[in-house]
Design a protein around this motif. Structure first.
Motif, PDB file in Angstrom:
ATOM      1  N   GLY A 141       0.821  -1.205   0.000  1.00  0.00           N
ATOM      2  CA  GLY A 141       0.000   0.000   0.000  1.00  0.00           C
ATOM      3  C   GLY A 141       0.851   1.250   0.000  1.00  0.00           C
ATOM      4  O   GLY A 141       2.075   1.196   0.128  1.00  0.00           O
ATOM      5  N   GLY A 142       0.196   2.384  -0.112  1.00  0.00           N
ATOM      6  CA  GLY A 142       0.869   3.667  -0.217  1.00  0.00           C
ATOM      7  C   GLY A 142       1.586   4.101   1.048  1.00  0.00           C
ATOM      8  O   GLY A 142       1.178   3.770   2.159  1.00  0.00           O
ATOM      9  N   THR A 143       2.663   4.875   0.860  1.00  0.00           N
ATOM     10  CA  THR A 143       3.454   5.388   1.984  1.00  0.00           C
ATOM     11  C   THR A 143       3.680   6.894   1.880  1.00  0.00           C
ATOM     12  O   THR A 143       4.589   7.428   2.521  1.00  0.00           O
ATOM     13  CB  THR A 143       4.816   4.672   2.063  1.00  0.00           C
ATOM     14  N   GLN A 154      18.783  -5.894   0.077  1.00  0.00           N
ATOM     15  CA  GLN A 154      19.657  -5.003  -0.679  1.00  0.00           C
ATOM     16  C   GLN A 154      18.888  -4.104  -1.636  1.00  0.00           C
ATOM     17  O   GLN A 154      19.242  -2.956  -1.842  1.00  0.00           O
ATOM     18  CB  GLN A 154      20.702  -5.816  -1.458  1.00  0.00           C
ATOM     19  N   THR A 155      17.824  -4.633  -2.224  1.00  0.00           N
ATOM     20  CA  THR A 155      17.122  -3.898  -3.284  1.00  0.00           C
ATOM     21  C   THR A 155      15.618  -3.897  -3.047  1.00  0.00           C
ATOM     22  O   THR A 155      15.088  -4.695  -2.262  1.00  0.00           O
ATOM     23  CB  THR A 155      17.384  -4.542  -4.658  1.00  0.00           C
ATOM     24  N   ILE A 156      14.929  -3.023  -3.766  1.00  0.00           N
ATOM     25  CA  ILE A 156      13.466  -2.972  -3.718  1.00  0.00           C
ATOM     26  C   ILE A 156      12.878  -4.246  -4.303  1.00  0.00           C
ATOM     27  O   ILE A 156      11.929  -4.818  -3.756  1.00  0.00           O
ATOM     28  CB  ILE A 156      12.962  -1.716  -4.461  1.00  0.00           C
ATOM     29  N   CYS A 157      13.446  -4.726  -5.400  1.00  0.00           N
ATOM     30  CA  CYS A 157      12.972  -5.985  -5.983  1.00  0.00           C
ATOM     31  C   CYS A 157      13.195  -7.140  -5.018  1.00  0.00           C
ATOM     32  O   CYS A 157      12.338  -8.024  -4.879  1.00  0.00           O
ATOM     33  CB  CYS A 157      13.671  -6.259  -7.307  1.00  0.00           C
ATOM     34  N   GLY A 158      14.324  -7.114  -4.335  1.00  0.00           N
ATOM     35  CA  GLY A 158      14.616  -8.147  -3.341  1.00  0.00           C
ATOM     36  C   GLY A 158      13.633  -8.104  -2.184  1.00  0.00           C
ATOM     37  O   GLY A 158      13.241  -9.144  -1.645  1.00  0.00           O
ATOM     38  N   ARG A 159      13.236  -6.889  -1.802  1.00  0.00           N
ATOM     39  CA  ARG A 159      12.234  -6.769  -0.737  1.00  0.00           C
ATOM     40  C   ARG A 159      10.907  -7.396  -1.169  1.00  0.00           C
ATOM     41  O   ARG A 159      10.291  -8.139  -0.410  1.00  0.00           O
ATOM     42  CB  ARG A 159      12.002  -5.306  -0.364  1.00  0.00           C
ATOM     43  N   ALA A 160      10.469  -7.085  -2.379  1.00  0.00           N
ATOM     44  CA  ALA A 160       9.204  -7.649  -2.869  1.00  0.00           C
ATOM     45  C   ALA A 160       9.262  -9.172  -2.852  1.00  0.00           C
ATOM     46  O   ALA A 160       8.321  -9.837  -2.389  1.00  0.00           O
ATOM     47  CB  ALA A 160       8.910  -7.130  -4.277  1.00  0.00           C
ATOM     48  N   GLU A 161      10.360  -9.739  -3.326  1.00  0.00           N
ATOM     49  CA  GLU A 161      10.493 -11.196  -3.350  1.00  0.00           C
ATOM     50  C   GLU A 161      10.478 -11.779  -1.942  1.00  0.00           C
ATOM     51  O   GLU A 161       9.829 -12.794  -1.682  1.00  0.00           O
ATOM     52  CB  GLU A 161      11.772 -11.603  -4.074  1.00  0.00           C
ATOM     53  N   ALA A 162      11.183 -11.122  -1.010  1.00  0.00           N
ATOM     54  CA  ALA A 162      11.233 -11.616   0.368  1.00  0.00           C
ATOM     55  C   ALA A 162       9.860 -11.549   1.037  1.00  0.00           C
ATOM     56  O   ALA A 162       9.468 -12.462   1.768  1.00  0.00           O
ATOM     57  CB  ALA A 162      12.258 -10.814   1.171  1.00  0.00           C
ATOM     58  N   GLY A 173      -2.435   2.579  -3.386  1.00  0.00           N
ATOM     59  CA  GLY A 173      -1.050   3.018  -3.311  1.00  0.00           C
ATOM     60  C   GLY A 173      -0.559   3.527  -4.647  1.00  0.00           C
ATOM     61  O   GLY A 173      -1.306   3.587  -5.621  1.00  0.00           O
ATOM     62  N   GLY A 174       0.715   3.858  -4.683  1.00  0.00           N
ATOM     63  CA  GLY A 174       1.307   4.452  -5.870  1.00  0.00           C
ATOM     64  C   GLY A 174       2.065   3.451  -6.730  1.00  0.00           C
ATOM     65  O   GLY A 174       1.729   2.263  -6.793  1.00  0.00           O
ATOM     66  N   ILE A 175       3.126   3.941  -7.347  1.00  0.00           N
ATOM     67  CA  ILE A 175       3.894   3.131  -8.299  1.00  0.00           C
ATOM     68  C   ILE A 175       4.449   1.866  -7.655  1.00  0.00           C
ATOM     69  O   ILE A 175       4.368   0.777  -8.226  1.00  0.00           O
ATOM     70  CB  ILE A 175       5.033   3.970  -8.910  1.00  0.00           C
ATOM     71  N   GLY A 176       4.997   1.994  -6.460  1.00  0.00           N
ATOM     72  CA  GLY A 176       5.547   0.826  -5.771  1.00  0.00           C
ATOM     73  C   GLY A 176       4.495  -0.229  -5.497  1.00  0.00           C
ATOM     74  O   GLY A 176       4.722  -1.425  -5.666  1.00  0.00           O
ATOM     75  N   THR A 177       3.315   0.211  -5.091  1.00  0.00           N
ATOM     76  CA  THR A 177       2.220  -0.718  -4.803  1.00  0.00           C
ATOM     77  C   THR A 177       1.753  -1.418  -6.067  1.00  0.00           C
ATOM     78  O   THR A 177       1.489  -2.628  -6.061  1.00  0.00           O
ATOM     79  CB  THR A 177       1.042   0.031  -4.154  1.00  0.00           C
ATOM     80  N   ILE A 178       1.654  -0.668  -7.148  1.00  0.00           N
ATOM     81  CA  ILE A 178       1.231  -1.272  -8.420  1.00  0.00           C
ATOM     82  C   ILE A 178       2.265  -2.298  -8.884  1.00  0.00           C
ATOM     83  O   ILE A 178       1.914  -3.400  -9.323  1.00  0.00           O
ATOM     84  CB  ILE A 178       0.994  -0.178  -9.475  1.00  0.00           C
ATOM     85  N   PHE A 179       3.545  -1.958  -8.745  1.00  0.00           N
ATOM     86  CA  PHE A 179       4.613  -2.910  -9.069  1.00  0.00           C
ATOM     87  C   PHE A 179       4.471  -4.181  -8.229  1.00  0.00           C
ATOM     88  O   PHE A 179       4.542  -5.300  -8.743  1.00  0.00           O
ATOM     89  CB  PHE A 179       5.981  -2.260  -8.827  1.00  0.00           C
ATOM     90  N   GLU A 180       4.244  -4.027  -6.927  1.00  0.00           N
ATOM     91  CA  GLU A 180       4.143  -5.184  -6.037  1.00  0.00           C
ATOM     92  C   GLU A 180       2.902  -6.025  -6.353  1.00  0.00           C
ATOM     93  O   GLU A 180       2.961  -7.257  -6.328  1.00  0.00           O
ATOM     94  CB  GLU A 180       4.116  -4.709  -4.582  1.00  0.00           C
ATOM     95  N   PHE A 181       1.792  -5.360  -6.664  1.00  0.00           N
ATOM     96  CA  PHE A 181       0.564  -6.086  -7.004  1.00  0.00           C
ATOM     97  C   PHE A 181       0.771  -6.966  -8.227  1.00  0.00           C
ATOM     98  O   PHE A 181       0.499  -8.173  -8.196  1.00  0.00           O
ATOM     99  CB  PHE A 181      -0.588  -5.102  -7.234  1.00  0.00           C
TER     100      PHE A 181
END
Length: 194
Positions: free
Chosen positions: A7-9, A83-91, A104-112
């Motif tokens: 979600g958005g931050t 280490q990375t944002i992509c790594g966080r999503a995977e974890a 949420g914004g761009i990050g949330t859409i990427f994660e969804f």
């Protein structure tokens, strides 16, 4: 049961989304869902997290190196650094039993969409609930319908065929109450699978 919440931050978020998030947070805590999240001290995720802190409910924060300074003003049970944002999503996906996507914004859409793709490929076994509060995700859902209608998600086609019907890859809720009902339904099924 661990619910990974995307979600958005952003602190400039319209207050109506804060109010909906606060409702969701109260119900998540009351139902005993553990929070897995990757936010900061602002926005929709912070409103949910506040409910967890106030009720001393279990929550785990996943924090990439790029946002490590946010930790200076945060309180949480456990921090998993990546280490990375992509790594966080995977974890976070690996740690989740259910995915809940708040506005949420761009990050949330990427994660969804990342969660939808790894569910499609059956890399992780979880259900996804998209909180389409006040039709927040109408454009995302319309585009999803568009790509389905144009043959980009046909089951059993291509090098990585869809094994799950596209309409079954995620569930949509429009109110905080629907969010919790869907999560509870998933929890019943999930318990039977384990």
């Amino acid at each position: 049961m661990r619910v990974c919440i995307f979600g958005g931050t952003n602190p400039a978020t319209n207050p109506k989304y804060y109010n909906a998030a606060e409702q969701v947070g109260k119900m998540l805590v009351a139902e005993g869902f553990e929070m897995v999240w990757g936010g900061n001290a602002h926005g929709v995720l912070a409103k949910i997290h506040k409910e967890y802190i106030e009720k001393n409910a279990k929550n785990t924060l996943f924090m990439p190196e790029a946002y490590k300074d946010d930790l200076k003003i945060m309180q949480t049970d456990e921090v998993v650094k990546t280490q990375t944002i992509c790594g966080r999503a995977e974890a976070m996906l690996a740690a989740a039993d259910i995915i809940l996507v708040m506005p949420g914004g761009i990050g949330t859409i990427f994660e969804f969409w990342t969660a939808v793709e790894v569910r499609r490929a059956e890399e992780f076994c979880f259900e996804i609930v998209l909180f389409n509060y006040e039709n927040f995700y109408k454009h995302q859902l319309a585009h999803y319908d568009f790509i389905n209608e144009n043959g980009f998600t046909k089951i059993g086609q291509g090098g990585a065929p869809y094994k799950i019907d596209p309409k079954d890859l995620f569930k949509v809720a429009t109110t905080p109450e629907q969010v919790i009902e869907k999560l509870k339904e998933i929890r019943k099924t999930w318990k039977k699978k384990k």
